[in-house]
Design a protein around this motif. Structure first.
Motif, PDB file in Angstrom:
ATOM      1  N   ALA A  50       0.829  -1.209   0.000  1.00 38.26           N
ATOM      2  CA  ALA A  50       0.000   0.000   0.000  1.00 38.26           C
ATOM      3  C   ALA A  50       0.860   1.254   0.000  1.00 38.26           C
ATOM      4  CB  ALA A  50      -0.941  -0.008   1.205  1.00 38.26           C
ATOM      5  N   LEU A  51       1.920   1.258   0.789  1.00 41.97           N
ATOM      6  CA  LEU A  51       2.818   2.417   0.821  1.00 41.97           C
ATOM      7  C   LEU A  51       3.558   2.582  -0.500  1.00 41.97           C
ATOM      8  CD1 LEU A  51       4.255   2.079   4.438  1.00 41.97           C
ATOM      9  CD2 LEU A  51       2.726   3.871   3.607  1.00 41.97           C
ATOM     10  N   ASP A  52       3.993   1.481  -1.082  1.00 41.84           N
ATOM     11  CA  ASP A  52       4.684   1.564  -2.370  1.00 41.84           C
ATOM     12  C   ASP A  52       3.761   2.125  -3.446  1.00 41.84           C
ATOM     13  OD1 ASP A  52       7.044   0.604  -1.325  1.00 41.84           O
ATOM     14  OD2 ASP A  52       6.696  -1.476  -1.957  1.00 41.84           O
ATOM     15  N   ARG A  53       2.498   1.671  -3.453  1.00 44.69           N
ATOM     16  CA  ARG A  53       1.543   2.197  -4.435  1.00 44.69           C
ATOM     17  C   ARG A  53       1.269   3.675  -4.189  1.00 44.69           C
ATOM     18  NH1 ARG A  53      -1.233  -2.630  -3.436  1.00 44.69           N
ATOM     19  NH2 ARG A  53      -2.684  -1.494  -2.095  1.00 44.69           N
ATOM     20  N   ALA A  54       1.081   4.027  -2.922  1.00 42.73           N
ATOM     21  CA  ALA A  54       0.755   5.410  -2.577  1.00 42.73           C
ATOM     22  C   ALA A  54       1.877   6.364  -2.958  1.00 42.73           C
ATOM     23  CB  ALA A  54       0.454   5.516  -1.084  1.00 42.73           C
ATOM     24  N   ALA A  55       3.113   5.896  -2.836  1.00 45.64           N
ATOM     25  CA  ALA A  55       4.253   6.748  -3.177  1.00 45.64           C
ATOM     26  C   ALA A  55       4.219   7.173  -4.638  1.00 45.64           C
ATOM     27  CB  ALA A  55       5.557   6.015  -2.870  1.00 45.64           C
ATOM     28  N   ASN A  56       3.628   6.323  -5.482  1.00 46.44           N
ATOM     29  CA  ASN A  56       3.625   6.580  -6.925  1.00 46.44           C
ATOM     30  C   ASN A  56       2.254   6.937  -7.474  1.00 46.44           C
ATOM     31  OD1 ASN A  56       6.492   5.811  -7.544  1.00 46.44           O
ATOM     32  ND2 ASN A  56       5.808   3.890  -6.629  1.00 46.44           N
ATOM     33  N   ASP A  57       1.268   7.084  -6.602  1.00 47.62           N
ATOM     34  CA  ASP A  57      -0.108   7.364  -7.004  1.00 47.62           C
ATOM     35  C   ASP A  57      -0.388   8.848  -6.821  1.00 47.62           C
ATOM     36  OD1 ASP A  57      -2.808   7.543  -7.455  1.00 47.62           O
ATOM     37  OD2 ASP A  57      -3.361   5.896  -6.121  1.00 47.62           O
ATOM     38  N   ALA A  58      -0.618   9.555  -7.928  1.00 50.54           N
ATOM     39  CA  ALA A  58      -0.863  11.001  -7.852  1.00 50.54           C
ATOM     40  C   ALA A  58      -2.126  11.334  -7.086  1.00 50.54           C
ATOM     41  CB  ALA A  58      -0.936  11.576  -9.266  1.00 50.54           C
ATOM     42  N   ALA A  59      -3.048  10.368  -6.974  1.00 52.26           N
ATOM     43  CA  ALA A  59      -4.300  10.610  -6.261  1.00 52.26           C
ATOM     44  C   ALA A  59      -4.115  10.578  -4.749  1.00 52.26           C
ATOM     45  CB  ALA A  59      -5.353   9.589  -6.677  1.00 52.26           C
ATOM     46  N   VAL A  60      -2.986  10.029  -4.284  1.00 52.74           N
ATOM     47  CA  VAL A  60      -2.701   9.966  -2.844  1.00 52.74           C
ATOM     48  C   VAL A  60      -1.665  11.022  -2.498  1.00 52.74           C
ATOM     49  CG1 VAL A  60      -1.795   8.555  -0.958  1.00 52.74           C
ATOM     50  CG2 VAL A  60      -3.270   7.520  -2.696  1.00 52.74           C
ATOM     51  N   ARG A  61      -2.028  11.917  -1.600  1.00 47.87           N
ATOM     52  CA  ARG A  61      -1.131  12.994  -1.206  1.00 47.87           C
ATOM     53  C   ARG A  61      -0.624  12.837   0.222  1.00 47.87           C
ATOM     54  NH1 ARG A  61      -2.034  17.109  -4.989  1.00 47.87           N
ATOM     55  NH2 ARG A  61      -1.411  18.807  -3.599  1.00 47.87           N
ATOM     56  N   VAL A  62      -1.391  12.110   1.040  1.00 50.70           N
ATOM     57  CA  VAL A  62      -1.083  11.918   2.463  1.00 50.70           C
ATOM     58  C   VAL A  62      -1.530  10.513   2.848  1.00 50.70           C
ATOM     59  CG1 VAL A  62      -1.479  12.772   4.813  1.00 50.70           C
ATOM     60  CG2 VAL A  62      -1.518  14.379   2.903  1.00 50.70           C
ATOM     61  N   VAL A  63      -0.807   9.880   3.777  1.00 50.05           N
ATOM     62  CA  VAL A  63      -1.196   8.571   4.290  1.00 50.05           C
ATOM     63  C   VAL A  63      -1.338   8.646   5.810  1.00 50.05           C
ATOM     64  CG1 VAL A  63      -0.475   6.162   4.631  1.00 50.05           C
ATOM     65  CG2 VAL A  63      -0.164   7.263   2.402  1.00 50.05           C
ATOM     66  N   VAL A  64      -2.389   8.003   6.312  1.00 47.77           N
ATOM     67  CA  VAL A  64      -2.632   7.891   7.755  1.00 47.77           C
ATOM     68  C   VAL A  64      -2.664   6.415   8.129  1.00 47.77           C
ATOM     69  CG1 VAL A  64      -4.279   8.286   9.635  1.00 47.77           C
ATOM     70  CG2 VAL A  64      -3.957  10.037   7.878  1.00 47.77           C
ATOM     71  N   ILE A  65      -1.946   6.058   9.199  1.00 48.05           N
ATOM     72  CA  ILE A  65      -2.036   4.712   9.778  1.00 48.05           C
ATOM     73  C   ILE A  65      -2.742   4.837  11.119  1.00 48.05           C
ATOM     74  CG2 ILE A  65      -0.754   2.695  10.603  1.00 48.05           C
ATOM     75  CD1 ILE A  65       1.506   3.455   8.716  1.00 48.05           C
ATOM     76  N   GLN A  66      -3.753   4.020  11.360  1.00 50.85           N
ATOM     77  CA  GLN A  66      -4.507   4.117  12.600  1.00 50.85           C
ATOM     78  C   GLN A  66      -4.966   2.739  13.066  1.00 50.85           C
ATOM     79  OE1 GLN A  66      -7.898   6.565  11.468  1.00 50.85           O
ATOM     80  NE2 GLN A  66      -9.062   4.790  10.784  1.00 50.85           N
ATOM     81  N   GLY A  67      -5.351   2.678  14.342  1.00 51.20           N
ATOM     82  CA  GLY A  67      -5.981   1.490  14.895  1.00 51.20           C
ATOM     83  C   GLY A  67      -7.367   1.865  15.389  1.00 51.20           C
ATOM     84  N   GLN A  68      -7.751   1.312  16.544  1.00 47.08           N
ATOM     85  CA  GLN A  68      -9.034   1.641  17.146  1.00 47.08           C
ATOM     86  C   GLN A  68      -8.818   2.434  18.438  1.00 47.08           C
ATOM     87  OE1 GLN A  68      -8.342  -1.830  16.295  1.00 47.08           O
ATOM     88  NE2 GLN A  68      -9.113  -1.302  14.257  1.00 47.08           N
ATOM     89  N   GLU A  69      -9.907   2.856  19.073  1.00 49.62           N
ATOM     90  CA  GLU A  69      -9.821   3.696  20.264  1.00 49.62           C
ATOM     91  C   GLU A  69      -9.114   3.006  21.426  1.00 49.62           C
ATOM     92  OE1 GLU A  69     -13.547   5.334  21.473  1.00 49.62           O
ATOM     93  OE2 GLU A  69     -14.003   6.144  19.481  1.00 49.62           O
ATOM     94  N   ALA A  70      -9.159   1.679  21.480  1.00 52.92           N
ATOM     95  CA  ALA A  70      -8.564   0.967  22.612  1.00 52.92           C
ATOM     96  C   ALA A  70      -7.257   0.268  22.272  1.00 52.92           C
ATOM     97  CB  ALA A  70      -9.560  -0.066  23.160  1.00 52.92           C
ATOM     98  N   MET A  71      -6.860   0.253  21.001  1.00 57.85           N
ATOM     99  CA  MET A  71      -5.690  -0.543  20.622  1.00 57.85           C
ATOM    100  C   MET A  71      -5.106  -0.034  19.310  1.00 57.85           C
ATOM    101  SD  MET A  71      -3.501  -3.052  20.755  1.00 57.85           S
ATOM    102  CE  MET A  71      -4.082  -3.738  22.302  1.00 57.85           C
ATOM    103  N   PHE A  72      -3.787   0.196  19.329  1.00 55.90           N
ATOM    104  CA  PHE A  72      -3.075   0.457  18.073  1.00 55.90           C
ATOM    105  C   PHE A  72      -2.512  -0.853  17.556  1.00 55.90           C
ATOM    106  CE2 PHE A  72       0.690   1.876  15.593  1.00 55.90           C
ATOM    107  CZ  PHE A  72      -0.011   2.513  14.585  1.00 55.90           C
ATOM    108  N   SER A  73      -1.514  -1.424  18.244  1.00 51.81           N
ATOM    109  CA  SER A  73      -0.985  -2.729  17.825  1.00 51.81           C
ATOM    110  C   SER A  73      -0.203  -3.376  18.950  1.00 51.81           C
ATOM    111  CB  SER A  73      -0.077  -2.590  16.603  1.00 51.81           C
ATOM    112  OG  SER A  73       0.500  -3.854  16.271  1.00 51.81           O
ATOM    113  N   ALA A  74      -0.396  -4.685  19.097  1.00 50.19           N
ATOM    114  CA  ALA A  74       0.373  -5.469  20.060  1.00 50.19           C
ATOM    115  C   ALA A  74       1.721  -5.897  19.500  1.00 50.19           C
ATOM    116  CB  ALA A  74      -0.428  -6.705  20.485  1.00 50.19           C
ATOM    117  N   GLY A  75       2.080  -5.392  18.314  1.00 52.52           N
ATOM    118  CA  GLY A  75       3.364  -5.744  17.716  1.00 52.52           C
ATOM    119  C   GLY A  75       3.263  -6.996  16.873  1.00 52.52           C
ATOM    120  N   ASN A  76       4.354  -7.709  16.765  1.00 50.07           N
ATOM    121  CA  ASN A  76       4.372  -8.938  15.970  1.00 50.07           C
ATOM    122  C   ASN A  76       3.437  -9.983  16.552  1.00 50.07           C
ATOM    123  OD1 ASN A  76       6.324  -8.709  13.769  1.00 50.07           O
ATOM    124  ND2 ASN A  76       7.830  -8.407  15.382  1.00 50.07           N
TER     125      ASN A  76
END
Length: 267
Positions: A50-76
């Motif tokens: 997704a990041l590789d595509r976004a880097a080369n996609d003129a329609a994407v100007r900004v990227v946001v990574i998010q989780g939910q209100e109670a959890m972002f990520s427990a890692g691997n």
């Protein structure tokens, strides 16, 4: 994967990563709440692509990574990590780390709840990070018999100062939202129910600015260190892979799965 297009905006639904593009903003949502958004190889591959595509996609100007209100990520995802450890620098996790470290456009993160391991180290490569007041950032690699990753051994001392970085990386204990704000890991602390929305507001503000100006300004800020970051990622990755096969990591992961305290006294 089920893409749908409405008025030039795109929504892509997958099981564990949701992708939504609207008004020049690509939002990548970690969507595995039943496993606390623990990241699998498939999720890393999806994020990297997704990041590789976004880097080369003129329609994407900004990227946001998010989780939910109670959890972002427990890692691997520990169980997958044990049975299918990363196999070299072309493995999905390392592809994701390189993609996020070299992403040329504005990259934002909205973080609520725990952000463990790579859930924290990926943030070092984001341009703006907004945190819920319930956020807890931790890099417990030493506690798992491993070493730092994601160039955190380089960037954390620069950002936090050496002693605070040593505390975070050697003890592996959580850094809570207000402390993360103090050391510069996050830009603003908000109530959890406002964090994702606020981040989207900032992303839309950035998307309205001239993209070439944003890209060149980011390049000028980060370009001088990018080679060092990628070199440190590679060095950490090689050591990480070796340590993953050693007794300390095997004991740590066994203890995790058996829900007991690891015993490193003989290691």
């Amino acid at each position: 994967m089920m893409p749908a297009t409405t008025g030039g905006d795109t929504v892509t639904a997958t099981q564990d990563i949701l992708q939504h593009t609207e008004g020049g903003v690509l939002t990548l949502t970690l969507n595995r709440p039943q496993r606390k958004n623990a990241l699998t190889s498939a999720m890393y591959a999806t994020l990297a692509e997704a990041l590789d595509r976004a880097a080369n996609d003129a329609a994407v100007r900004v990227v946001v990574i998010q989780g939910q209100e109670a959890m972002f990520s427990a890692g691997n995802d520990i169980e997958e990590f044990l049975h299918q450890p990363p196999a070299g620098t072309d493995s999905p996790v390392f592809r994701f780390l390189r993609a996020i470290a070299t992403f040329p456009k504005p990259l934002l993160a909205a973080v609520c709840g725990p952000a463990v391991g790579i859930g924290t180290t990926m943030l070092f490569h984001c341009d703006l990070v907004y945190a819920g007041d319930n956020a807890a950032f931790s890099m417990p690699f030493v506690n798992l018999g491993l070493c730092a990753e994601g160039a955190s051994s380089l960037i954390a001392p620069q950002m936090f100062g050496y002693h605070r970085a040593a505390e975070a990386l050697l003890l592996g204990e959580p850094i809570y939202a207000e402390a993360a704000l103090e050391v510069g890991l996050v830009n603003k602390v908000l109530p959890p129910h406002e964090t994702n929305g606020y981040t989207q507001q900032v992303a839309r503000k950035l998307a309205a600015k001239p993209l070439t100006s944003l890209v060149e300004t980011k390049r000028l800020m980060k370009g001088a260190q990018q080679a060092a970051v990628l070199q440190r990622m590679a060095e950490e990755g090689a050591i990480f892979g070796r340590m993953l096969r050693e007794p300390a990591a095997k004991e740590a992961f066994a203890a995790f799965l058996e829900k007991r305290t690891p015993d490193f006294s003989r290691l």
